[in-house]
Each structure stands twice: as structure tokens, then as C-alpha cells.
Design a protein around this motif. Structure first.
Motif, short mmCIF file in Angstrom:
data_model
loop_
_atom_site.label_atom_id
_atom_site.label_comp_id
_atom_site.label_asym_id
_atom_site.label_seq_id
_atom_site.Cartn_x
_atom_site.Cartn_y
_atom_site.Cartn_z
N PRO A 198 -43.65 -4.55 -16.92
CA PRO A 198 -44.77 -3.69 -17.30
C PRO A 198 -44.73 -2.31 -16.68
O PRO A 198 -45.43 -1.40 -17.12
CB PRO A 198 -45.99 -4.47 -16.79
CG PRO A 198 -45.46 -5.22 -15.61
CD PRO A 198 -44.03 -5.57 -15.95
N ASP A 199 -43.91 -2.14 -15.63
CA ASP A 199 -43.77 -0.85 -14.97
C ASP A 199 -42.33 -0.72 -14.51
O ASP A 199 -41.58 -1.70 -14.50
CB ASP A 199 -44.73 -0.75 -13.79
CG ASP A 199 -44.84 0.67 -13.26
OD1 ASP A 199 -45.08 1.58 -14.07
OD2 ASP A 199 -44.67 0.86 -12.05
N THR A 200 -41.91 0.46 -14.10
CA THR A 200 -40.50 0.69 -13.83
C THR A 200 -39.99 -0.02 -12.58
O THR A 200 -38.78 -0.07 -12.36
CB THR A 200 -40.23 2.21 -13.69
OG1 THR A 200 -41.12 2.76 -12.71
CG2 THR A 200 -40.43 2.90 -15.03
N THR A 201 -40.87 -0.57 -11.76
CA THR A 201 -40.40 -1.29 -10.56
C THR A 201 -41.03 -2.67 -10.44
O THR A 201 -40.95 -3.29 -9.37
CB THR A 201 -40.71 -0.49 -9.28
OG1 THR A 201 -42.13 -0.32 -9.15
CG2 THR A 201 -40.02 0.87 -9.29
N GLU A 202 -41.64 -3.19 -11.51
CA GLU A 202 -42.36 -4.46 -11.41
C GLU A 202 -42.01 -5.39 -12.56
O GLU A 202 -41.64 -4.94 -13.65
CB GLU A 202 -43.88 -4.21 -11.40
CG GLU A 202 -44.35 -3.39 -10.22
CD GLU A 202 -45.79 -2.92 -10.37
OE1 GLU A 202 -46.40 -3.21 -11.42
OE2 GLU A 202 -46.29 -2.26 -9.44
N GLU A 203 -42.14 -6.70 -12.29
CA GLU A 203 -41.95 -7.73 -13.31
C GLU A 203 -43.05 -8.77 -13.18
O GLU A 203 -43.45 -9.14 -12.08
CB GLU A 203 -40.59 -8.40 -13.15
CG GLU A 203 -40.34 -9.56 -14.13
CD GLU A 203 -39.06 -10.31 -13.85
OE1 GLU A 203 -38.10 -9.67 -13.37
OE2 GLU A 203 -39.01 -11.53 -14.08
N ILE A 204 -43.52 -9.24 -14.33
CA ILE A 204 -44.49 -10.33 -14.39
C ILE A 204 -43.95 -11.39 -15.34
O ILE A 204 -43.53 -11.08 -16.45
CB ILE A 204 -45.86 -9.83 -14.87
CG1 ILE A 204 -46.47 -8.85 -13.87
CG2 ILE A 204 -46.81 -11.00 -15.10
CD1 ILE A 204 -47.76 -8.23 -14.32
N ASP A 205 -43.95 -12.65 -14.90
CA ASP A 205 -43.50 -13.76 -15.74
C ASP A 205 -44.70 -14.58 -16.20
O ASP A 205 -45.60 -14.88 -15.41
CB ASP A 205 -42.53 -14.67 -14.99
CG ASP A 205 -41.18 -14.01 -14.73
OD1 ASP A 205 -41.04 -12.80 -15.03
OD2 ASP A 205 -40.28 -14.70 -14.23
N ILE A 206 -44.70 -14.94 -17.47
CA ILE A 206 -45.71 -15.82 -18.04
C ILE A 206 -44.97 -17.08 -18.50
O ILE A 206 -44.32 -17.08 -19.55
CB ILE A 206 -46.45 -15.15 -19.20
CG1 ILE A 206 -47.05 -13.81 -18.75
CG2 ILE A 206 -47.53 -16.08 -19.75
CD1 ILE A 206 -47.62 -12.99 -19.88
N ASN A 207 -45.03 -18.13 -17.71
CA ASN A 207 -44.23 -19.33 -17.95
C ASN A 207 -45.03 -20.42 -18.65
O ASN A 207 -46.26 -20.42 -18.63
CB ASN A 207 -43.66 -19.87 -16.63
CG ASN A 207 -42.76 -18.87 -15.95
OD1 ASN A 207 -42.00 -18.16 -16.60
ND2 ASN A 207 -42.81 -18.81 -14.63
N ILE A 208 -44.31 -21.35 -19.23
CA ILE A 208 -44.94 -22.53 -19.81
C ILE A 208 -44.63 -23.72 -18.89
O ILE A 208 -43.57 -23.76 -18.25
CB ILE A 208 -44.42 -22.82 -21.23
CG1 ILE A 208 -42.90 -23.03 -21.23
CG2 ILE A 208 -44.80 -21.70 -22.18
CD1 ILE A 208 -42.35 -23.47 -22.57
N PRO A 209 -45.54 -24.67 -18.77
CA PRO A 209 -45.28 -25.83 -17.89
C PRO A 209 -44.14 -26.68 -18.44
O PRO A 209 -43.98 -26.81 -19.66
CB PRO A 209 -46.61 -26.59 -17.89
CG PRO A 209 -47.30 -26.16 -19.15
CD PRO A 209 -46.87 -24.75 -19.40
N PRO A 210 -43.34 -27.27 -17.57
CA PRO A 210 -42.21 -28.09 -18.03
C PRO A 210 -42.70 -29.44 -18.55
O PRO A 210 -43.67 -30.01 -18.03
CB PRO A 210 -41.37 -28.26 -16.77
CG PRO A 210 -42.38 -28.22 -15.66
CD PRO A 210 -43.43 -27.23 -16.09
N TYR A 211 -42.00 -29.96 -19.54
CA TYR A 211 -42.28 -31.31 -20.05
C TYR A 211 -41.11 -32.19 -19.65
O TYR A 211 -39.94 -31.83 -19.88
CB TYR A 211 -42.45 -31.30 -21.57
CG TYR A 211 -42.91 -32.63 -22.12
CD1 TYR A 211 -44.26 -32.98 -22.07
CD2 TYR A 211 -42.00 -33.54 -22.66
CE1 TYR A 211 -44.69 -34.21 -22.56
CE2 TYR A 211 -42.43 -34.76 -23.16
CZ TYR A 211 -43.78 -35.09 -23.11
OH TYR A 211 -44.20 -36.31 -23.58
#
Length: 321
Positions: free
Chosen positions: A123-136
């Protein structure tokens, strides 16, 4: 968020090619490329005089310039691909699906669908955000069970230092993850875990070394689960631009806790990632395959199963964009 803002977001993500307005030179992020200065000099391609794209404000401008911002962020760091097991110390933007086929020492086998992967965004030049799904997970042969595992629902990464392939080829980042005990009764730890991490890497031509380190801390029942230190060491090589063979060492040391306290486990992973193969503009696909096995300790079942498995086949599908 208003309905209008939501509509802007959906339209930008659904049809990025129509809104990104990224010059052709800025979207080719092949290894060896460094174009941070060029990206900063590019004006917004409007007829009327406007400020530089980095100075634009507002929700619409933010999403219109999304891929410009990603291209700038990636041009200021190494052009490596994420390893099969170790978390990448650099910023990544992609959709990722992993699957593990684990064979345990007690003759049980477990298939893990998803492995807490999902949407990774810059979302920005020095940052990362992960949106994960739960494992099955699906366990067979012994104590059969199916259901979701605990969910690593949050990841925030801050890149601290970096240089592109032609400017030093290194990176240093810190990140934190949080895991919620939402899993089925057979697969949950029943407590939240918090994992602060630091990781970095250095490239030498087509060869690079990456390392990560951080504790895994339960928010309750620490007498049972204890705090563990998790480390990863990755040796990676680029062959013919799109073939990335690798060797990883994945080490866990339990400092305390009645389950594993005083024990340690070292797994070795060998494999390769193929890609990125471009499909259209920035969008592409990459495929990773690997095999993981323990180096230590000797198999035991009491007070808890260790090593966690005797062998593990890994498949990783990524769609970078």
C-alpha cells in the motif's frame, strides 16, 4: 468508508489496466532493473499542468497511482522471488496459494490447503499488508479429522533498508504477524500467538542469501506452549532468469513449555520456483515445488510429536501483479 469510495476501490482493483496509467518502462520489473529515479520524475499524464503523481492526494488518486507506487517500491529493493517456506524480507505484491502434503512419524498424513497464504499488497513504498485466508486441513490414516486450522489473520511489514539490484542488492525489514485460534478442535492451539520478526538478505549477482528470525509468543497458557524462536536461512540462485532453485534451513528452538520446552527442530527444504511468467502487463504467474524433511531431532511421540512431520511436499502458486 462511503459507498462512493468503495466503488472507486472496486473499480480500480477490478480493472487496474484502465486506471493505473503506468508507463511501459515502469512496469517491467525483471531482475537487474533499477528505475527509482525515473519513476519519481514521471508526471501524471494529464493535458493540464498537475503536480507530480507522488504529491497527489485523495482516495481516487491513491488507487489511480497504485501500480506506480508498487513499481517504485520494487525498483528500490532486490528482484528476488519469495522462498517456499521462509517469509520474504522484501515487499511482495501477489496472490499466493500454498499446499502442504505432510507425512507424520506416527503414520498419519495431513493435507494443508492454503497454509495461511492469501493476498499480499504494497500500500506504500516501504510497507506491506497481507490479507490471508485460514488454512483447511485434512488428516488421514490415524485419528482422521477435517477442519480449519488457526488463522494468521494479520501481517504488517515495514521495510527498513533496501537497495535495488544495481545499487547494492540488499534489504532489511521488520514485520509482525498475529494468529487467532479459530481452528477446529483437532487443529487449534486454543490461544492467540504473536510473532515479531526481522529479516534481511544480500545478493551477489544471481546468487542471494536471506535470513529471518523472530519469537513465537502465546498470549496465554505459556506454561504449555512456551515461547519458541523461529529462524530461516535461504540460499537462492537465479538460472536463466525465471528458474530459482533454493535450499532452506528452517529452525525452531522452544525455550520453555511442557510440550516442547528445551527441544529444537531443524528442517531442510529443497526446491525451486519457476517464474514470473508474464500474462498481461504487470500480471503474471509463478509456480514453486519443494520437499521438506527433518535433520533433527530423532522421532518421538511424548510429550508431543516431534519433529512435526517426517516429510512434506510443498506446492506454491503465485500470481504477482
Amino acid at each position: 468508508m462511503t459507498c462512493a469510495a468503495a466503488a472507486v476501490i472496486v473499480s480500480r482493483l477490478a480493472d487496474p489496466a484502465a486506471h493505473a496509467q503506468v508507463p511501459a518502462a515502469a512496469v517491467d520489473l525483471g531482475p537487474g532493473q533499477s528505475q527509482a529515479a525515473l519513476m519519481r520524475e514521471q508526471p501524471v499524464p494529464d493535458a493540464a499542468p498537475t503536480p507530480a503523481w507522488e504529491e497527489e492526494r485523495g482516495v481516487e488518486a491513491y488507487f489511480r497511482n497504485w501500480f506506480r507506487r508498487v513499481a517504485l517500491a520494487q525498483s528500490e529493493q532486490p528482484g528476488w522471488v519469495a522462498a517456499l517456506v521462509a517469509p520474504p524480507p522484501f515487499l511482495v505484491e501477489q496472490m499466493r496459494y500454498d499446499q502442504y502434503i505432510e507425512h507424520l512419524g506416527n503414520d498419519a498424513s495431513v493435507q494443508n490447503f492454503g497454509v495461511n497464504k492469501g493476498l499480499q499488497l504494497i500500500p506504500d513504498t516501504t510497507e506491506e499488508i497481507d490479507i490471508n485466508i485460514p488454512p483447511y486441513q485434512q488428516r488421514q490414516n490415524k485419528n482422521p479429522a477435517t477442519g480449519f486450522g488457526d488463522w494468521q489473520f494479520a501481517l504488517f511489514k515495514q521495510r527498513l533498508l533496501s537497495a535495488g539490484p544495481n545499487d547494492g542488492n540488499y534489504v532489511l525489514s521488520g514485520w509482525i504477524t498475529a494468529t487467532a485460534p479459530i481452528g477446529a478442535s483437532k487443529f487449534t492451539n486454543h490461544v492467540f500467538f504473536v510473532n515479531p520478526n526481522i529479516g534481511g538478505g544480500k545478493g551477489f549477482g544471481d546468487f542471494d542469501i536471506q535470513a529471518t528470525f523472530g519469537p513465537s509468543i502465546p498470549t496465554s497458557q505459556s506454561h504449555l506452549y512456551g515461547t519458541s524462536l523461529v529462524s530461516n536461512l535461504v540460499f537462492q540462485y537465479r538460472f536463466e532468469k525465471v528458474i530459482w532453485p533454493e535450499v532452506e534451513f528452517n529452525w525452531t528452538d522452544w525455550l520453555n513449555g511442557t510440550q516442547h520446552g528445551g527441544s529444537n527442530q531443524v528442517l531442510m527444504t529443497v526446491g525451486a520456483v519457476l517464474g514470473k511468467f508474464t500474462i498481461h502487463d504487470r500480471f503474471g504467474v509463478a509456480l514453486g515445488v519443494g520437499y521438506q524433511f527433518p535433520l533433527t531431532p530423532a522421532f518421538r511421540t511424548e510429550p508431543a510429536l516431534l519433529p512435526v512431520y517426517q516429510r512434506n511436499w510443498i506446492v506454491s502458486l503465485r500470481t504477482p501483479f
